[in-house]
Scaffold this motif. Structure first.
Motif, mmCIF file in Angstrom:
data_model
loop_
_atom_site.group_PDB
_atom_site.id
_atom_site.type_symbol
_atom_site.label_atom_id
_atom_site.label_comp_id
_atom_site.label_asym_id
_atom_site.label_seq_id
_atom_site.Cartn_x
_atom_site.Cartn_y
_atom_site.Cartn_z
ATOM 1 N N SER A 1 0.831 -1.220 0.000
ATOM 2 C CA SER A 1 0.000 0.000 0.000
ATOM 3 C C SER A 1 0.859 1.261 0.000
ATOM 4 C CB SER A 1 -0.950 0.005 1.204
ATOM 5 O OG SER A 1 -1.842 -1.082 1.133
ATOM 6 N N ARG B 1 -4.121 5.178 -2.610
ATOM 7 C CA ARG B 1 -4.336 4.411 -1.381
ATOM 8 C C ARG B 1 -5.808 4.144 -1.125
ATOM 9 N NH1 ARG B 1 0.214 7.202 2.647
ATOM 10 N NH2 ARG B 1 1.946 5.834 2.007
ATOM 11 N N ARG B 2 -6.668 4.994 -1.659
ATOM 12 C CA ARG B 2 -8.107 4.782 -1.510
ATOM 13 C C ARG B 2 -8.663 3.845 -2.583
ATOM 14 N NH1 ARG B 2 -10.999 8.640 1.537
ATOM 15 N NH2 ARG B 2 -9.677 10.241 2.483
ATOM 16 N N ASP B 3 -7.980 3.754 -3.711
ATOM 17 C CA ASP B 3 -8.459 2.952 -4.842
ATOM 18 C C ASP B 3 -8.062 1.485 -4.642
ATOM 19 O OD1 ASP B 3 -9.176 1.876 -7.301
ATOM 20 O OD2 ASP B 3 -8.603 3.685 -8.394
ATOM 21 N N GLU B 4 -9.041 0.589 -4.601
ATOM 22 C CA GLU B 4 -8.776 -0.834 -4.368
ATOM 23 C C GLU B 4 -8.003 -1.473 -5.516
ATOM 24 O OE1 GLU B 4 -12.437 -2.766 -3.630
ATOM 25 O OE2 GLU B 4 -12.774 -1.811 -1.669
ATOM 26 N N THR C 1 -4.198 -1.924 -4.784
ATOM 27 C CA THR C 1 -3.775 -2.524 -3.512
ATOM 28 C C THR C 1 -2.777 -3.665 -3.682
ATOM 29 O OG1 THR C 1 -5.756 -3.923 -3.603
ATOM 30 C CG2 THR C 1 -5.874 -1.887 -2.295
ATOM 31 N N ASP C 2 -2.882 -4.459 -4.744
ATOM 32 C CA ASP C 2 -2.053 -5.664 -4.888
ATOM 33 C C ASP C 2 -0.910 -5.496 -5.880
ATOM 34 O OD1 ASP C 2 -3.662 -7.022 -3.077
ATOM 35 O OD2 ASP C 2 -5.074 -7.635 -4.647
#
Length: 681
Positions: free
Chosen positions: A538, A578-581, A584-585
């Motif tokens: 993240s 950081r807010r956008d899923e 994340t990976d």
């Protein structure tokens, strides 16, 4: 006079027809069978090179049909793009394929060949015109494809890296070379092709000579490089350069471009081999300048340099790196990381006495076990017997690809990867090696070989990983360490302390010293600042101050005002990702770049994306350049050592994916434009 001599007048030549002046509008063309019989194929090739007449930006005329205004739909060009064409003169649509292969007796659909189609309210007739597999339209389409087949012979040979010519290409030769034999085979499989190639073509216009072959190959290369230049889109890029001698002992310089395309993908593209008379930095720089000038590329767009550790490349004052940096201060040099790691590990292995002694014994072991063909055969027999015994006992599994015949490779002197591979194979074949050493100890040709085998047997039996399997004593790490040089003197340290501090920690310290000596301050700062863009965890490595320092390394890409704007964009950027899923990976910078383009964040935060592109442009390895030399060795061999420098560069097709996308029509257009031709290919 003609009346008395009864002379036949010659039909007008191809030049009299003026192929370049033939009408492009299908409504202005004369019927194909009205041309001279000997020139019809030339006319067909010319029209195939041009392609169908499709006016995509034209304002099509409307007319009333069944009480409504109707017109030609431009989207039909996309749906039937290979054959549908439009006549501005007659405001009607025609079929390109059916026109080229129509005749007086059979012309396919009259509405699409002679009269034209203008029933714009009945678009289903377009699909109906194509018809079944054996329809006149599909047969005409196949004939059009057959006329372009001569280029396919060159395409196949280039893709496979095969030679074009043979030693003897005379009429009586049983093997005339791959190119001529492929053309001959294609003609034998297709009657339409056989009518226009080789012996059925005009004697001085067969289009199979050596210069013609070279021109066709060069056309393929130019189309591939043009595709690469279009991918770059006049953006920044990095240079990856290396040089090596071919089998004729000519120095060849391979050049690769590294860049980020419009989709956010990192690309490394091979653009050519250049023969240099010597390997001094000035000669290499001159070759690079000529290549960039040829394709209208500027050295000012270079943002990275990647070479090996040779002095003529990485020299800080007179090397190629220094010459390019004088013209472009933003072209930072990065020594190939893979090569750096190899050099560091090999150097440390030579400096530490015990480690060096270990690898010396491994080299001696390989020499003793695989010194001759007889011993290699014996080794294979032992390995096969052990595998068969293990399979019968159920200790070894069977399956596709398992239990293949293997050997003990020789460790490389300067490549740690080869030494590591030797160690892995030694672990895998330990039982076979152990038995082979016992065989040499008993059956060796002389006393030296038997004594070497005896010493190696004692040495390898001290390996802890094999002690249990071979019922030998296991070293207790808590016992007192006994120095083999002074066995009676107490050391007051344990075995664990000795191997941990005197071996493991010492080697790590030596590696760190080697790394510090091989990376300068600028490179270290660039790498540290670039790590702040890493998306792992993240974006836990994100550091705005480091990224602002990174932007200052590129004054030509970031002005003072843009640096101020970048500071604001970085705050917005890190909050968004950081807010956008979807972010994340992510694990790599390349994945981040690609996803930013897909989510359009490269448009909302352009300065951040520009900084990311500059980071990705920095070269970290020169493996792509090494693969180019592997391709060169396939093309230019000992039996094929007279190939010219330009032809060698043209034949080294590394970018096969782009090569497959090059259409025959574009190659033929370039071929025709290279010089005046008697006939069209």
């Amino acid at each position: 006079m003609d009346k008395f001599l009864n002379l036949k007048r010659k039909s007008p030549s191809t030049d009299d027809i003026h192929l370049d002046d033939m009408p492009h509008d299908p409504g202005e063309r004369k019927r194909i069978h009205e041309y001279d019989h000997n020139q019809i194929d030339e006319v067909r090739r010319k029209y195939l090179t041009r392609g169908p007449c499709q006016l995509r930006g034209h304002s099509f005329k409307q007319r009333v049909i069944s009480g409504a205004l109707r017109r030609f739909n431009p989207s039909w060009f996309d749906q039937y793009g290979d054959w549908l064409e439009y006549s501005v003169k007659k405001e009607k649509a025609y079929c390109f394929f059916c026109y080229l292969f129509s005749n007086e007796k059979k012309s396919g659909s009259v509405g699409f060949v002679t009269e034209g189609f203008d029933s714009w309210n009945k678009s289903d007739r377009l699909a109906g015109h194509v018809g079944a597999v054996n329809s006149f339209h599909n047969i005409a389409k196949k004939k059009c494809e057959d006329l372009m087949r001569q280029v396919d012979a060159a395409r196949y040979l280039l893709k496979q890296g095969l030679p074009f010519r043979a030693h003897d290409e005379t009429v009586d030769s049983s093997s005339k070379g791959n190119f001529l034999e492929l053309v001959k085979y294609t003609a034998a499989q297709n009657e339409d092709v056989s009518k226009v190639v080789l012996k059925n073509a005009p004697g001085n216009n067969q289009m199979v000579s050596h210069p013609i072959q070279k021109d066709i190959v060069n056309c393929f290369l130019e189309e591939v490089i043009n595709s690469i230049v279009q991918e770059m889109d006049n953006d920044v890029f990095a240079l990856l350069v290396d040089e090596s001698a071919d089998c004729s002992m000519k120095e060849q310089m391979a050049i690769v471009f590294r860049f980020v395309d419009k989709h956010g993908m990192v690309k490394e593209r091979f653009v050519g081999l250049i023969h240099v008379k010597d390997t001094c930095s000035l000669s290499l720089k001159s070759g690079i300048d000529s290549l960039l000038a040829k394709y209208s590329l500027s050295l000012k767009k270079v943002r990275g340099q990647g070479y090996n550790g040779a002095g003529n490349m990485r020299g800080e004052f007179n090397g190629l790196r220094a010459l390019i940096s004088k013209e472009n201060s933003s072209a930072y040099y990065v020594h190939c990381f893979a090569h750096q790691l190899q050099l560091v590990v090999v150097a440390v292995a030579k400096k530490h006495f015990e480690v060096r002694d270990f690898f010396d014994k491994i080299s001696l072991l390989v020499n003793v076990v695989a010194a001759s063909c007889k011993r290699k055969d014996k080794m294979r027999e032992i390995q096969r017997d052990i595998i068969e015994k293990g399979i019968s006992n159920g200790e070894i599994k069977t399956g596709k690809g398992l239990n293949q015949e293997s050997s003990l490779p020789r460790p490389g002197i300067t490549r740690w990867g080869y030494q590591y591979k030797t160690l892995l194979r030694l672990i895998e074949m330990f039982s076979s090696v152990d038995e082979m050493l016992m065989y040499v100890e008993d059956e060796g040709a002389d006393l030296t070989q038997r004594s070497q085998a005896n010493g190696l047997l004692k040495y390898i039996h001290t390996f802890d990983s094999f002690c249990k399997k071979h019922d030998t004593g296991i070293l207790n790490m808590e016992d007192d360490f006994i120095d083999p040089r002074k066995p009676r003197k107490k050391t007051n340290i344990t075995n664990l302390h000795h191997y941990q501090f005197n071996f493991f920690y010492t080697v790590l310290d030596m590696e760190l010293q080697e790394f510090n000596g091989r990376f300068n301050e600028v490179n270290s700062e660039l790498l540290v600042c670039t790590s702040a863009l890493s998306p792992t965890g993240s974006f836990r490595e994100f550091d705005k101050e480091k990224l602002l320092r990174l932007a200052k390394f590129y004054p030509e890409d970031f002005s003072v005002m843009e640096c101020i704007s970048l500071k604001q964009q970085l705050d917005i950027y890190i909050d968004n990702v950081r807010r956008d899923e979807r972010f994340t990976d992510l694990k790599h910078l390349g994945d981040l770049s690609r996803l930013m383009v897909e989510t359009k964040k490269n448009l909302s935060q352009p300065l951040v994306y520009r900084l990311l592109k500059l980071s990705l442009t920095l070269p970290v390895a020169t493996a792509t350049v090494e693969r180019c030399f592997s391709g060169m060795k396939i093309v230019k061999t000992v039996l094929r050592n007279r190939i010219g420098d330009q032809f060698l560069s043209d034949c080294c097709f590394i970018e096969k994916k782009i090569f497959e996308d090059v259409a025959n029509e574009t190659v033929i257009k370039r071929f025709q434009a290279m010089s005046e031709r008697r006939v069209h290919l």
